[in-house]
Design an enzyme around this catalytic site. Structure first.
Site, PDB file in Angstrom:
ATOM      1  N   SER A   1      -6.372   3.585   4.773  1.00  0.00           N
ATOM      2  CA  SER A   1      -5.446   2.466   3.393  1.00  0.00           C
ATOM      3  C   SER A   1      -6.484   2.062   2.567  1.00  0.00           C
ATOM      4  O   SER A   1      -6.504   0.777   2.072  1.00  0.00           O
ATOM      5  CB  SER A   1      -4.436   1.306   3.613  1.00  0.00           C
ATOM      6  OG  SER A   1      -4.114   1.140   2.738  1.00  0.00           O
TER       7      SER A   1
ATOM      8  N   LYS B   1       0.062   3.421  -2.553  1.00  0.00           N
ATOM      9  CA  LYS B   1      -0.856   4.870  -2.777  1.00  0.00           C
ATOM     10  C   LYS B   1      -0.061   5.938  -3.120  1.00  0.00           C
ATOM     11  O   LYS B   1      -0.904   7.329  -2.434  1.00  0.00           O
ATOM     12  CB  LYS B   1      -1.715   4.599  -1.888  1.00  0.00           C
ATOM     13  CG  LYS B   1      -2.499   3.427  -1.562  1.00  0.00           C
ATOM     14  CD  LYS B   1      -4.032   3.018   0.109  1.00  0.00           C
ATOM     15  CE  LYS B   1      -5.069   1.261  -0.144  1.00  0.00           C
ATOM     16  NZ  LYS B   1      -4.269   0.203  -0.623  1.00  0.00           N
TER      17      LYS B   1
ATOM     18  N   SER C   1       1.034  -1.208   0.226  1.00  0.00           N
ATOM     19  CA  SER C   1      -0.017   0.397   0.160  1.00  0.00           C
ATOM     20  C   SER C   1       0.661   1.151   0.261  1.00  0.00           C
ATOM     21  O   SER C   1       0.687   2.260   0.062  1.00  0.00           O
ATOM     22  CB  SER C   1      -0.891  -0.120   1.515  1.00  0.00           C
ATOM     23  OG  SER C   1      -1.904  -0.936   0.822  1.00  0.00           O
TER      24      SER C   1
END
Length: 495
Positions: free
Chosen positions: A234, A179, A176
């Site tokens: 997230s 991101k 993640s």
């Protein structure tokens, strides 16, 4: 797929989180705290809540161009024997760091089981070598022992100087932390007050076991709500809704890869917008740091990644009287250096950026922290030690080293500017003179440093961080959005 769960309630209400960032809403409550910008102050105001959002008071921080920063903090290096050990411990002499003028990216789009013998030299030739790269002055602290991460990097967020690194360009699954690229790419595209009603197809393709913020079909959310879901929880569901607003997942991934290329994050290849495990999806500690540095010059990016907790819209329900109502619930940031966790205190001066954890990628993390007026970026990828919060512990250890070592080491590389950045050093309104030139080529090593390349087990292209603050007022440079021919590095201003 294993994702990080919501951490325990933050202890920052009691001890105060130290950072130079604002949260996404101004404070309404002011209380005293301990500590400020790496020191201790009993008279400063700290924490506050407004609109369900928790924040801490920012510290003062301004941009200093790389050349001036080198003058302000001369390296304390005396004559010493130059020693460089390869990953295989073969001796080799080196004359200090050399920054590649025309670096070449890695050719493979898949992670390797071991660090390649030859990696990208973006940011400097030493960064393309396997093993730990550090050029220590005589009074510099040794690189921390017990760091088990496959790859890591410590860099000055202002000057872009890389203080030390380990397999900096090893292409690994980012989880993640990808991101950050998603946010840096899409944040400028939408107004935070824009609203979107979620259609079933918006959530199609969200991976099984994904971390979710709890978005419901047929409910309406603001862009602000969705970004809170992305940064704090997230939430892959929030990522997919924003991707749908951007023309779909395919378009968004294409935009992300194009932006990564512009940033010279050439180790990075996005396959999914949320970092969910996907074949061929890779990044590197160098690239994630580069991306974070670019994102942190955007006001909204800074605010979202530094927010500890916020209220998120729940599901609309109809009461017995037929009247509809919509409640909200609290979400907390999954960055445990920001919030704290069982057996782990929040890190002094931490202000973001993004964590990740999947079955394939393991744990990854990029963080930014300030202490005594110095701002560092640290990225840690894939610790081999399987202990609770290991990625945060190793990040904290590298932060501690970086703050002690800054000014006592010769940089081993640099975070390069974007391709279209102007590095001529003139006024920002002047036409571009040298787009794509490196920002701190003059920082090549001085004589007498101890250059060490060893196993960590023993031991950028983002735009500059426009975080100039005075009296708690954030100063934005051109709205915090990257523009073609922007002067590099950016200069902070104070009011």
């Amino acid at each position: 797929m294993t994702q990080l769960h919501t951490p325990k309630a933050s202890r920052n209400q009691e001890r105060g989180r130290l950072s130079f960032m604002r949260s996404v809403s101004p404070p309404t409550v002011r209380v005293s705290r301990r500590g400020a910008c790496g020191g201790v102050s009993s008279s400063e105001s700290a924490t506050g809540r407004s609109g369900g959002i928790y924040r801490s008071e920012p510290c003062t921080f301004s941009i200093v161009p790389a050349s001036k920063k080198t003058v302000r903090r001369p390296l304390s290096i005396t004559s010493a024997t130059l020693l460089s050990l390869s990953l295989a411990s073969a001796p080799m002499l080196t004359a200090g760091p050399a920054f590649a003028a025309k670096p070449s990216p890695s050719s493979s789009a898949s992670p390797s089981a071991t660090p390649p013998a030859t990696m990208s030299t973006v940011g400097g030739e030493l960064l393309g070598r396997p093993g730990t790269q550090a050029s220590l002055g005589s009074d510099a602290p040794v690189v921390p022992k017990g760091i088990s991460a496959r790859s890591w990097i410590v860099a000055d967020a202002e000057s872009g100087e890389v203080l030390a690194a380990h397999n900096a360009h090893w292409r690994l699954a980012p989880a993640s932390t990808l991101k950050m690229l998603f946010a840096d790419t899409l944040l400028p595209k939408f107004n935070k007050d824009d609203e979107h009603k979620v259609a079933p197809e918006d959530l199609a393709g969200v991976g099984s076991g994904s971390s979710m913020v709890g978005i419901k079909e047929d409910e309406t959310y603001t862009v602000h709500d969705l970004w809170l879901g992305v940064f704090l929880r997230s939430g892959n569901d929030a990522v997919h809704v924003l991707s749908a607003m951007n023309g779909g997942v395919k378009q968004t991934v294409a935009d992300m890869n194009a932006h990564a290329e512009e940033l010279q994050a050439l180790d990075t290849h996005a396959v999914s917008p949320d970092g969910y495990d996907a074949k061929g999806q890779v990044s590197s500690a160098y690239d994630l740091t580069l991306i974070a540095r670019s994102g942190l010059q955007k006001k909204d990016f800074r605010e979202y990644c530094s927010t500890v907790r916020a209220k998120f819209p729940g599901e609309t329900k109809k009461g017995k009287n037929g009247k509809k109502s919509r409640s909200s619930f609290e979400i907390q940031n999954t960055n445990r250096l920001l919030t704290g966790d069982s057996g782990l205190d929040s890190y002094q001066g931490i202000a973001g950026v993004k964590n990740g954890n999947t079955t394939n990628a393991g744990a990854t993390f990029t963080g930014v922290a300030e202490r005594d007026g110095r701002v560092l970026l640290v990225t840690v990828m894939h610790p081999e030690k399987d202990e609770h919060n290991q990625v945060y512990k190793e990040t904290a250890s590298l932060f501690d080293w970086g703050f002690k070592a800054a000014g006592k080491v010769t940089p081993v590389g640099e975070l390069v500017p974007p391709k279209s950045a102007d590095t001529s050093g003139g006024d920002a309104d002047e036409p571009s003179a040298q787009p794509g030139a490196t920002a701190s080529a003059s920082a090549s090593g001085g004589a007498g440093g101890k250059s060490v390349a060893a196993r960590a087990s023993g031991g950028g292209g983002g735009v500059g961080v426009a975080l100039g603050i005075m009296g708690g007022v954030l100063v934005l440079l051109a709205g915090g959005v990257f523009l073609v021919n922007r002067k590099w590095p950016l200069r902070g201003k104070k009011q």
